[in-house]
Design an enzyme around this catalytic site. Structure first.
Site, PDB file in Angstrom:
ATOM      1  N   HIS A 162     -21.371 -91.442 -82.115  1.00  0.00           N
ATOM      2  CA  HIS A 162     -20.689 -90.499 -83.145  1.00  0.00           C
ATOM      3  C   HIS A 162     -21.241 -89.711 -84.063  1.00  0.00           C
ATOM      4  O   HIS A 162     -22.234 -89.585 -83.612  1.00  0.00           O
ATOM      5  CB  HIS A 162     -20.381 -92.026 -84.258  1.00  0.00           C
ATOM      6  CG  HIS A 162     -18.794 -92.708 -84.190  1.00  0.00           C
ATOM      7  ND1 HIS A 162     -18.446 -93.469 -85.699  1.00  0.00           N
ATOM      8  CD2 HIS A 162     -18.363 -92.884 -82.834  1.00  0.00           C
ATOM      9  CE1 HIS A 162     -17.424 -94.450 -85.067  1.00  0.00           C
ATOM     10  NE2 HIS A 162     -17.241 -93.758 -83.446  1.00  0.00           N
ATOM     11  N   GLU A 188     -22.692 -89.011 -86.811  1.00  0.00           N
ATOM     12  CA  GLU A 188     -24.337 -89.428 -86.986  1.00  0.00           C
ATOM     13  C   GLU A 188     -25.305 -89.335 -86.175  1.00  0.00           C
ATOM     14  O   GLU A 188     -26.160 -89.586 -86.523  1.00  0.00           O
ATOM     15  CB  GLU A 188     -23.711 -90.076 -88.930  1.00  0.00           C
ATOM     16  CG  GLU A 188     -23.155 -90.080 -89.835  1.00  0.00           C
ATOM     17  CD  GLU A 188     -21.748 -90.288 -89.040  1.00  0.00           C
ATOM     18  OE1 GLU A 188     -20.455 -90.636 -90.133  1.00  0.00           O
ATOM     19  OE2 GLU A 188     -20.992 -90.183 -88.050  1.00  0.00           O
ATOM     20  N   THR A 219      16.630 -81.379 -69.533  1.00  0.00           N
ATOM     21  CA  THR A 219      15.464 -80.760 -69.315  1.00  0.00           C
ATOM     22  C   THR A 219      14.639 -80.957 -67.944  1.00  0.00           C
ATOM     23  O   THR A 219      14.209 -80.514 -66.769  1.00  0.00           O
ATOM     24  CB  THR A 219      14.626 -80.589 -70.636  1.00  0.00           C
ATOM     25  OG1 THR A 219      15.042 -80.386 -71.599  1.00  0.00           O
ATOM     26  CG2 THR A 219      13.189 -79.804 -69.780  1.00  0.00           C
ATOM     27  N   LEU A 244       5.235 -81.396 -66.613  1.00  0.00           N
ATOM     28  CA  LEU A 244       5.008 -81.635 -67.983  1.00  0.00           C
ATOM     29  C   LEU A 244       3.014 -82.049 -67.558  1.00  0.00           C
ATOM     30  O   LEU A 244       3.107 -82.614 -68.425  1.00  0.00           O
ATOM     31  CB  LEU A 244       5.696 -82.061 -68.323  1.00  0.00           C
ATOM     32  CG  LEU A 244       7.237 -82.335 -68.742  1.00  0.00           C
ATOM     33  CD1 LEU A 244       7.614 -84.106 -69.111  1.00  0.00           C
ATOM     34  CD2 LEU A 244       6.926 -81.256 -69.322  1.00  0.00           C
ATOM     35  N   GLY A 290      14.939 -79.968 -74.965  1.00  0.00           N
ATOM     36  CA  GLY A 290      16.399 -78.456 -75.432  1.00  0.00           C
ATOM     37  C   GLY A 290      16.119 -78.736 -76.701  1.00  0.00           C
ATOM     38  O   GLY A 290      15.946 -79.712 -77.710  1.00  0.00           O
ATOM     39  N   LEU A 306      15.535 -81.152 -79.941  1.00  0.00           N
ATOM     40  CA  LEU A 306      14.668 -80.492 -81.130  1.00  0.00           C
ATOM     41  C   LEU A 306      14.941 -79.780 -82.100  1.00  0.00           C
ATOM     42  O   LEU A 306      14.995 -80.488 -83.493  1.00  0.00           O
ATOM     43  CB  LEU A 306      14.621 -78.770 -80.185  1.00  0.00           C
ATOM     44  CG  LEU A 306      13.630 -78.344 -79.665  1.00  0.00           C
ATOM     45  CD1 LEU A 306      13.891 -77.128 -78.884  1.00  0.00           C
ATOM     46  CD2 LEU A 306      11.818 -78.894 -80.121  1.00  0.00           C
TER      47      LEU A 306
END
Length: 367
Positions: free
Chosen positions: A51, A53, A215, A223, A303, A307
């Site tokens: 991390h 830190e 779509t 994609l 499409g 949406l």
């Protein structure tokens, strides 16, 4: 700007360096300051690894090591107090006897959420909350939304013509400054190459990308992220009746893919079939399913119907609308055109111009 704010801004800059590599963990930056001098810096670089830190303390030069116990640590998110992929950062701070910690914001994750701050205070460490709490929360808006609202951060995206359409029959001409575009059977391309590149950048920043059956059938999209460096999002496709043929690009096994349907539930070779109830609200089921699948953010590129369903259910956090200011449909073409979604209860927060494209960023209007 105060000195505290200056150092917290640096934390935010560092945190951004982890973008795209740390999800589903949050982006976090940290600096260690002694006598108005930064002696250590670090950020969370990769999911499952050290991390911010830890990296911050490890970066301190040998000549400055003795100053650690007299320094102030700035960290953009509350230090963790639990054992996850790595040991608790709060314990590390206590171990190094850092007397003063300035925290950007609390961590909404239930295993932390105040426990890190409490642990530091119980050890006699002075803990202050930063004046830049809003900026620190906004940096990890996806993480915060996921844990606070128990749903992904939802971004709606579409491209529209100057007269408000997102699709048109390919058999009728498209009027552009009085001239006509090709009338072959290719789909309507509205946004320009610069906007398309930006869309791929957007894709690289999200955990999933969502489309519907039509779509997938009409566009056969990949994609993926082709025009920008980064990781491709998980492909999410709604196909309730399982009408999609296996030759489509979404089935090429190159990217993990989830097909939401009403018939089968199984998982194999990177393809997951996830069953939804056809008789219940599909959009709300989708959002719950994405939370269960640990999809922290989703870019909805479906499409108009899909949406609009998110807009109507008030399940969205951003809408990114690309408008081609020079493209209008012919009279004939409008007969078979698909109108853009109606964005209700929204306020524009940003506008970008890329040649003939105007990109408008909206957020839900404050109540």
């Amino acid at each position: 700007m105060t000195t505290h704010q200056s150092y917290m801004h640096r934390c935010l800059e560092l945190a951004l360096s982890g973008s795209g590599n740390v999800a589903p963990n949050p982006m976090v930056g940290s600096v260690l300051v002694y006598n108005d001098r930064i002696i250590g810096e670090g950020y969370h670089q990769q999911y499952g690894k050290a991390h911010a830190e830890v990296n911050c303390i490890a970066s301190v030069a040998e000549a400055d090591r003795e100053s650690i116990s007299k320094s102030t640590m700035y960290v953009s998110l509350e230090p963790c107090a639990h054992y996850g992929k790595t040991p608790p950062c709060a314990d590390l701070i206590i171990q190094h006897k850092i007397p003063h910690v300035v925290v950007g914001c609390r961590d909404p994750f239930e295993q932390v959420n105040g426990k890190g701050i409490e642990k530091l205070q119980a050890a006699g460490i002075k803990v202050e909350m930063s004046e830049l709490e809003k900026e620190c929360i906004d940096l990890n808006k996806r993480f915060f939304t996921f844990h606070a609202k128990q749903r992904p951060y939802i971004i709606l995206k579409w491209a529209q013509t100057a007269d408000g359409f997102i699709g048109a029959s390919p058999k009728t001409p498209l009027q552009r400054r009085g001239a006509f575009a090709d009338t072959d059977n290719r789909r309507l391309l509205i946004s320009n190459e610069y906007s398309n590149r930006l869309v791929h950048k957007w894709r690289s920043e999200e955990a999933g990308i969502l489309i519907g059956t039509n779509t997938a059938l009409l566009d056969d999209p990949e994609l993926n992220v082709r025009h920008w460096p980064g990781r491709s999002p998980v492909r999410l496709v709604v196909d309730m009746d399982m009408r999609l043929p296996s030759h489509l690009k979404i089935f090429n096994k190159e990217i993990p893919t989830v097909i939401f349907n009403s018939k089968i539930e199984k998982e194999e070779n990177g393809l997951q079939l996830y069953r939804l109830n056809k008789d219940k609200n599909i959009t709300r089921q989708l959002v719950k399913a994405l939370y269960k699948l640990n999809i922290q953010s989703v870019l909805v590129e479906g499409g108009a119907k899909m949406l609009q369903s998110f807009i109507d259910e008030k399940l969205w956090d951003e809408a990114r609308v690309i408008t081609n200011g020079q493209m209008i449909l012919s009279v004939d073409q409008k007969n078979n055109a698909v109108a853009a979604p109606s964005l209700k209860g929204a306020e524009k927060v940003e506008e970008i111009k890329l040649e003939n494209d105007i990109i408008s960023i909206f957020k839900p209007a404050a109540a």
